[in-house]
Design a protein around this motif. Structure first.
Motif, short mmCIF file in Angstrom:
data_model
loop_
_atom_site.label_atom_id
_atom_site.label_comp_id
_atom_site.label_asym_id
_atom_site.label_seq_id
_atom_site.Cartn_x
_atom_site.Cartn_y
_atom_site.Cartn_z
N GLY A 70 32.16 37.90 39.46
CA GLY A 70 33.46 37.25 39.65
C GLY A 70 34.60 38.06 39.07
N GLY A 71 35.74 37.38 38.92
CA GLY A 71 36.93 38.07 38.43
C GLY A 71 37.53 38.95 39.50
N VAL A 72 38.64 39.58 39.18
CA VAL A 72 39.31 40.49 40.11
C VAL A 72 39.77 41.72 39.34
CG1 VAL A 72 40.10 38.65 41.66
CG2 VAL A 72 41.57 39.39 39.77
N PHE A 73 39.85 42.83 40.06
CA PHE A 73 40.37 44.06 39.47
C PHE A 73 41.85 44.18 39.78
CE2 PHE A 73 35.87 45.08 39.54
CZ PHE A 73 35.70 45.72 38.32
N ARG A 74 42.61 44.48 38.75
CA ARG A 74 44.04 44.73 38.88
C ARG A 74 44.35 46.09 38.30
NH1 ARG A 74 47.19 39.27 37.33
NH2 ARG A 74 48.65 40.91 36.72
N LYS A 75 45.59 46.52 38.44
CA LYS A 75 45.93 47.85 37.94
C LYS A 75 45.78 47.94 36.43
CE LYS A 75 50.91 46.99 37.50
NZ LYS A 75 52.27 47.47 37.88
N GLU A 76 45.89 46.78 35.72
CA GLU A 76 45.75 46.79 34.26
C GLU A 76 44.30 46.72 33.81
OE1 GLU A 76 47.23 44.39 35.98
OE2 GLU A 76 49.33 44.15 35.38
N GLY A 77 43.37 46.41 34.73
CA GLY A 77 41.96 46.28 34.38
C GLY A 77 41.31 45.14 35.13
N TRP A 78 40.21 44.63 34.57
CA TRP A 78 39.47 43.53 35.20
C TRP A 78 39.90 42.21 34.58
CZ3 TRP A 78 35.95 40.10 32.88
CH2 TRP A 78 35.25 39.27 33.76
N MET A 79 40.22 41.22 35.44
CA MET A 79 40.69 39.93 34.96
C MET A 79 39.66 38.85 35.26
SD MET A 79 44.23 37.82 35.70
CE MET A 79 43.84 37.37 37.40
N ALA A 80 39.31 38.06 34.24
CA ALA A 80 38.46 36.89 34.43
C ALA A 80 39.30 35.82 35.12
CB ALA A 80 37.94 36.38 33.10
N THR A 81 38.82 35.30 36.25
CA THR A 81 39.60 34.33 37.01
C THR A 81 39.12 32.89 36.81
OG1 THR A 81 38.17 34.80 38.92
CG2 THR A 81 40.29 35.96 38.79
N ASP A 82 37.93 32.72 36.24
CA ASP A 82 37.44 31.38 35.95
C ASP A 82 36.46 31.46 34.79
OD1 ASP A 82 34.85 32.11 36.99
OD2 ASP A 82 35.58 31.65 39.00
N ALA A 83 35.95 30.31 34.39
CA ALA A 83 35.09 30.24 33.20
C ALA A 83 33.73 30.89 33.41
CB ALA A 83 34.91 28.79 32.78
N LEU A 84 33.37 31.25 34.64
CA LEU A 84 32.09 31.88 34.93
C LEU A 84 32.21 33.39 35.17
CD1 LEU A 84 30.55 29.17 37.28
CD2 LEU A 84 29.81 29.73 34.97
N SER A 85 33.41 33.93 35.08
CA SER A 85 33.60 35.37 35.30
C SER A 85 32.98 36.17 34.16
CB SER A 85 35.09 35.71 35.40
OG SER A 85 35.70 35.01 36.46
N TYR A 86 32.37 37.31 34.48
CA TYR A 86 31.80 38.15 33.43
C TYR A 86 31.60 39.57 33.94
CZ TYR A 86 27.30 38.06 35.87
OH TYR A 86 26.30 38.22 36.81
#
Length: 338
Positions: free
Chosen positions: A162-178
């Motif tokens: 999960g999560g998404v990659f942005r220019k600043e890095g990897w962002m957790a988008t919900d409580a299950l992102s890892y």
């Protein structure tokens, strides 16, 4: 005269001597040795392992060839940083050698190889260059650095859930992102990372975690005898601390915490957690957390931290307590020298 010459040829053939061997113009063939061919990494490559494997196409020459590999920071090889001096020739037409010392990240290197045999040395291969860049996972406990993962190019060397990659890095988008990294058992180690977009309150009013470590072979997380988490709470969460370090080593639990931090979501915070033996701690082990180089959390423990396998995770998917909107970058995991 013609008949006499024929008789000489017949005689030489009968005693096993090739007629041309008696020619005054014949010479014994000389031994030659060609240069090997640089195959990998090719010129201008970027490699992610700080101890890459160099591979050449075999030279031609006598059997039993051996090879010398050279690695330097300059093109004339006056500043040598690694040397493989007696590598036996490989099968399948190629010979390989893994560099025996970790190279520096974000650095260019030049490499070449030559073949040799007894009393015979061939020319060097055409040199090739490569750059060591961040983004690798190694698996041998001899390496001081296991993981270097910038997370800035839209990828990770870890397992992404999960999560998404942005220019600043990897962002957790919900409580299950890892993002999960699997490293060797490391009694003396460290984990460090940059994280931004932290704020108070958290996006959801509940316990949230920046990172965890555990051993999945010992059962589920909540009862695991090897588990660690670095939690970020907020003013709405019922807890005696606003940031908490929980460290459980072979069933022994220690806890420590700090009061509220006035988080700035535009600021990049650098966290580093270290554990294991410290020279000033004689009878037990120590874990400490530093933020921007300043120690903010620490405690002592007795049993050596030996999870096997050793999982390190950004977030806390096993309990659905990952910190939403936290953006991670520049993850480093490795051995800490006591």
């Amino acid at each position: 005269m013609r008949n006499d010459f024929k008789l000489v040829l017949v005689f030489l053939a009968s005693v096993g001597v090739a007629p041309w061997a008696c020619s005054p113009d014949s010479t014994e063939p000389s031994l030659t040795l060609t240069a090997p061919t640089t195959l990998d990494p090719v010129a201008g490559s970027a490699v992610s392992n700080p101890q890459p494997t160099l591979r050449v196409g075999n030279a031609t020459g006598p059997i039993g060839l051996r090879y010398r590999f050279e690695v330097a920071t300059d093109s004339d090889f006056s500043n040598m940083v690694a040397l493989g001096g007696d590598i036996p020739e490989g099968g399948g037409g190629t010979t390989s050698w893994q560099i025996n010392t970790p190279l520096s990240i974000d650095t260019f290197y030049h490499w070449r190889a030559r073949a040799f045999a007894e009393n015979l040395e061939g020319p060097f291969s055409q040199p090739a260059s490569f750059e060591v860049v961040g983004g690798f996972i190694t698996s041998t406990p001899e390496n001081l650095i296991y993981v270097s993962d910038p997370l800035l190019s839209g990828t990770s060397v870890g397992e992404v859930g999960g999560g998404v990659f942005r220019k600043e890095g990897w962002m957790a988008t919900d409580a299950l992102s890892y993002i999960r990294y699997v490293i060797p058992t490391t009694p003396n180690g460290y984990v460090e990372f940059d994280v931004t977009n932290l704020r108070n309150p958290n996006p959801h009013s509940d316990k949230r975690n920046l990172m965890i470590m555990w051993d999945p072979s010992k059962g589920e997380y909540t009862t695991n005898p090897f588990r660690v988490h670095l939690a970020k709470y907020d003013t709405r969460t019922v807890d005696r601390w606003h940031m908490r370090l929980r460290f459980i080593s072979n069933g022994q639990e220690t806890n420590t915490g700090i009061d509220f931090f006035d988080w700035d979501p535009s600021r990049v915070y650098h966290f580093r957690m270290e554990w294991g033996a410290f020279p000033e701690i004689v009878s037990n082990q120590r874990v400490q957390v530093l933020m921007d180089g300043v120690e903010i959390l620490s405690s002592n423990y007795d049993p050596i931290y030996r999870p096997n396998p050793h999982w390190v995770e950004l977030g806390m998917a096993p309990r659905a307590e990952s910190l939403e909107q936290a953006i991670y970058s520049n993850v480093m995991i490795g051995i800490r020298q006591p």
